[in-house]
Design a protein around this motif. Structure first.
Motif, short mmCIF file in Angstrom:
data_model
loop_
_atom_site.label_atom_id
_atom_site.label_comp_id
_atom_site.label_asym_id
_atom_site.label_seq_id
_atom_site.Cartn_x
_atom_site.Cartn_y
_atom_site.Cartn_z
N GLN A 95 0.85 -1.19 0.00
CA GLN A 95 0.00 0.00 0.00
C GLN A 95 0.89 1.23 0.00
O GLN A 95 2.00 1.19 0.53
N GLY A 96 0.38 2.31 -0.53
CA GLY A 96 1.18 3.52 -0.59
C GLY A 96 2.13 3.46 -1.76
O GLY A 96 2.06 2.56 -2.59
N ARG A 97 3.04 4.44 -1.84
CA ARG A 97 3.96 4.40 -2.97
C ARG A 97 5.32 4.99 -2.60
O ARG A 97 5.45 5.75 -1.63
N VAL A 98 6.30 4.63 -3.42
CA VAL A 98 7.66 5.13 -3.25
C VAL A 98 8.04 5.89 -4.52
O VAL A 98 7.94 5.35 -5.61
N LEU A 99 8.47 7.16 -4.35
CA LEU A 99 8.87 7.95 -5.50
C LEU A 99 10.36 8.24 -5.43
O LEU A 99 10.84 8.73 -4.41
#
Lengths: 258, 280, 288
Positions: free
Chosen positions: B56-60
């Motif tokens: 879940q969520g994201r990494v940029l």
């Protein structure tokens, strides 16, 4: 064939009546299935052998994972079927494909319900193994010990393998790109570290074991031992009977494919 | 900038490794990620170069979502140095080993050669250029692994437990090297449970416990709080424990490194000396 | 009047060079260890600490080939005349990597491994295994597989496996390298507790002095294969501070602090190795 299909052969720590049988008993069951399966090429026999193992699968609570092992065998089954279509009738093709499934089921059942530990203990008791071990490796229990250690190292090395893949991918290695030759060469940065790590782990382990007295003098004892119980004797009796009857039928009658 | 937005991660086995992680890593940042074994530190590190994608969520990474970009591409910017160098080493010579990443990224042979030589020089490994990496000692192999990742000059350098098994001198050399990199504008992220090493280096500390961030802040403030440190299965640095006993003499409690400790104590001890001299 | 504890390990001019090595790993080692001592063995990487340890339980020369010089007596036995399996009854060895010293599929079987090698009766093995599990607090782990355990648990199981051999000496080679600080302290404390309870001699190899300083009475420092310092921990640190600092020994921060303050003439007295001692000394000086 993905790694998940190997789950159909992995031992699970349950305490079902099947699990609690002596490994030698269970191996005799495998033989009792193997012998008729190999002696006859009759479709009814194959179906009977498959069906007769179902209760064991259910009591052992491994039926679901057995299904996975069948999936593993799908490709090979198909191959066997097709090849036999060319060399024989389609009935014999069915029979032989079924035979393959019977054998697969038998081994799958064995490995899922027998702990590698107990297997090691059983191997330790078999005269032939001890003799071989003494000749090859110098100690009677070395061979069964090697087996148990190999099994013990599998989960550890599996993690190592994943770590090596991760580490090399982090350096830009792309395992899914390139032509066949390139893809094969791409496995060198995976295999070499893995091999060396396996060797290093084994050496460290060997050192630690020697530090605890291994291999010791001839009189190595064991805390745990296998016990044959009445149910074991009963099943051994039935299995031997099966084997005996199969041979008798084989030498006295000719059983057709259908 | 690497940004983690509400990142949670659960392994396929059902084990929950990370929960609601919000984190920014900017160029020039010096960060230590600390926590007990199993807190999720390595799992977090693997999200930074895309080896793991968040559940879940994201990494940029510099604006790119790690789920949409390959690991190979992210590795150009994010260099992850694994804890055990033996997981990386496979080449015939140290030179080849360090060149591997550069070759994967498609640099021209002359560029590769020059970069390799420069990196070996920077890490004091030039004499081993033609040696097999497997003949080197443990500490030297760790340096080769570091060189292999540094050669491609990533903007963000992630070091997983760089101090394990190193003696004091090796750690000093490592610390100086890290400070050098950080002064060059790179972001350096250390995953470690070496409290004294962190105390002497003064990075920003992120404390993980059971998959969550339980504290963030400068080393001296985070590592001097007993409750937090206990939660992460760490121990307060010696200076912090010392000054914890000396607060009644008017000394602050958030001291973690020897230099500051010395300066503060020198002041108090000189005062005491003066008092003694006056009274006699 | 108490009897002087006997010397359980005596090394005279001990030296060893591994096959194919350019120089000796250890040379001219003269060392005598008495029963019940707790010794910290330290020195920079490559100084020979591990090689010395390997001599103590016979891994050198049985597992590692090379050239041996000098004499080493362990519990009266000359190491060069014994198999490792015989010496393992007297000297236990706990290794650095928790995972690679446990081999069985359950904790209980692993602990039983040593006694099994000794050819003991089933009852004796059972008793030793139970005792070892009790004293190391590993009873609740008995049916788990080694790879399912945490690093700290693995080291405790390794200790239990060693204790089941009933040795009089235990060598621990950087046993806490892979453990987090809290677990490392627990393992060290457990080791000291065991030592008192069972009357063991302990040799710990460790870079970080602060971890072991509160338990070890004696320190042996090595450099380039030789012993360069050997004596009471606090005294040696005090008298040979500059030598040890120059070698890169992991001197406790409080000791470094004190030595610096002492050089500036602001404090006097022996270099403390423990935070509590430093705190009380400094407190005393500041409240004057």
């Amino acid at each position: 064939m993905s790694l998940r299909t190997l789950e159909g052969f992995k031992f699970s720590t349950l305490k079902t009546p099947v699990h609690l049988l002596d490994p030698r008993t269970k191996f005799l069951i495998v033989i009792a299935v193997l012998v008729p399966a190999l002696l006859f090429a009759n479709i009814y026999v194959m179906i009977a052998l498959l069906v007769s193992q179902l209760p064991l699968l259910l009591v052992g609570k491994v039926a679901r994972r057995w299904a996975l092992s069948l999936r593993a065998g799908v490709f090979l089954s198909g191959l066997i079927f097709v090849v036999n279509l060319f060399t024989g009738s389609y009935l014999s093709a069915i029979a032989l494909t079924l035979r393959f499934l019977v054998l697969l089921t038998s081994f799958s059942l064995f490995f899922m319900t027998t702990s590698p530990d107990d297997l090691g203990l059983a191997l330790d008791r078999i005269g032939a193994v001890r003799w071989l071990s003494r000749r090859w490796l110098g100690y009677p229990n070395a061979l069964s010990f090697t087996f148990t250690t190999a099994v013990r190292l599998v989960p550890t090395l599996a993690v190592d393998a994943q770590t090596v893949v991760d580490a090399q991918r982090s350096r830009g290695l792309e395992l899914d790109k390139g032509n066949l030759l390139k893809r094969v060469r791409n496995y060198i940065p995976i295999l070499i570290p893995l091999l060396l790590i396996a060797i290093r782990r084994s050496l460290e382990l060997a050192e630690a074991l020697e530090s605890r007295g291994f291999p010791g003098k001839e009189g190595r004892t064991s805390l745990f031992q296998l016990k044959l119980r009445p149910v074991d004797y009963a099943i051994v009796a039935v299995s031997l009977a099966m084997i005996g009857i199969s041979f008798w039928i084989y030498f006295h009658y000719k059983i057709p494919v259908l | 900038m690497i940004t983690l937005e509400k990142v949670s991660f659960t392994y396929r086995s059902g084990q929950r490794a990370l929960q609601d992680i919000d984190l920014n890593i900017a160029g020039g940042d010096f960060i230590a990620i600390m926590g007990e074994n199993g807190a999720g530190k390595t799992t977090l590190a693997k999200h930074l170069n895309g080896l793991l994608k968040p559940s879940q969520g994201r990494v940029l990474v510099d604006g790119e979502d790690t789920r949409k970009v390959s690991v190979a591409r992210l590795s150009r910017k994010v260099g992850l140095v694994f804890q055990n160098p033996d997981h990386l080493l496979f080449s015939e010579t140290v030179k080849d080993e360090v060149a591997f990443g550069l070759k994967n990224f498609g640099f021209a042979p002359e560029v590769v050669h020059n970069q390799v030589m420069r990196t070996l020089e920077a890490l004091g490994l030039s004499e081993y250029a033609e040696t097999s990496p497997f003949l080197l000692s443990g500490g030297e192999r760790k340096r080769v692994a570091l060189a292999a990742i540094l050669a491609t000059e990533p903007d963000y350098l992630i070091l997983d437990e760089p101090t394990i098994g190193q003696d004091y001198q090796q750690k000093e050399r490592l610390r100086n090297f890290i400070l050098q990199l950080y002064s060059q504008g790179k972001a350096v992220v250390m995953i470690t449970h070496d409290v004294e090493f962190v105390a002497e280096s003064n990075p920003k500390v992120i404390l993980l416990s059971q998959g969550r961030i339980v504290a963030q802040g400068p080393a001296d403030s985070v590592l001097s709080k007993d409750e937090l440190v206990k939660k992460a299965s760490l121990v307060r640095p010696q200076m912090s424990r010392l000054f914890g006993e000396l607060t009644k003499y008017g000394l602050p409690s958030d001291v973690v490194d020897v230099h500051r400790a010395r300066i503060l104590l020198e002041e108090k001890l000189s005062e005491a000396k003066v008092r003694v001299a006056q009274n006699s | 009047m108490a009897n002087a504890p006997r010397e359980i390990i005596i090394a005279k001019n001990l030296g060893f060079q591994y096959v194919g090595a350019r120089r000796a790993a250890i040379q001219g080692i003269d060392l005598s260890i008495r029963e019940d001592e707790f010794i910290l063995l330290t020195g920079p990487s490559g100084c020979g600490k591990t090689s010395l340890c390997r001599c103590l339980n016979g891994l050198i020369p049985n597992f590692y080939q090379g050239e041996w010089t000098g004499e080493l007596l362990v519990d009266g036995l000359s190491v060069t005349t014994q198999l490792t399996s015989e010496l393992s009854r007297r000297v236990g060895y706990v290794f650095q990597n928790p995972e690679n010293q446990l081999f069985a599929l359950t904790v209980e079987k692993d602990i039983a491994f040593g006694p099994e090698n000794l050819g003991l009766s089933r009852e004796e093995i059972r008793q030793r295994v139970d005792e070892a599990m009790n004293v190391t607090g590993t009873l609740p782990l008995r049916d788990l597989a080694p790879y399912e355990l945490s690093g700290g648990q693995q080291q405790r199981v390794a200790l239990a496996g060693v204790l089941a051999m009933k040795p009089s000496v235990i060598v621990l080679d950087e046993p806490t390298s892979f453990l987090d600080p809290r677990t490392a302290e627990e393992v060290m404390r457990a080791t000291d507790d065991l030592r008192r309870e069972l009357g063991l001699t302990i040799v710990v190899v460790e870079h970080r002095l602060d971890l072991v300083a509160r338990y070890a009475e004696r320190i042996v420092v090595m450099d380039a294969g030789k012993i360069v310092a050997d004596g009471d921990l606090e005294e040696t640190l005090d008298e040979k501070f500059d030598l040890l600092a120059g070698l890169g020994v992991g001197i406790p921060r409080v000791s470094l602090l004190w030595a610096a303050l002492r050089r500036d003439g602001l404090v006097s007295g022996k270099v403390p190795t423990r935070v509590e001692d430093a705190a009380s000394s400094l407190g005393g000086m500041m409240s004057q």
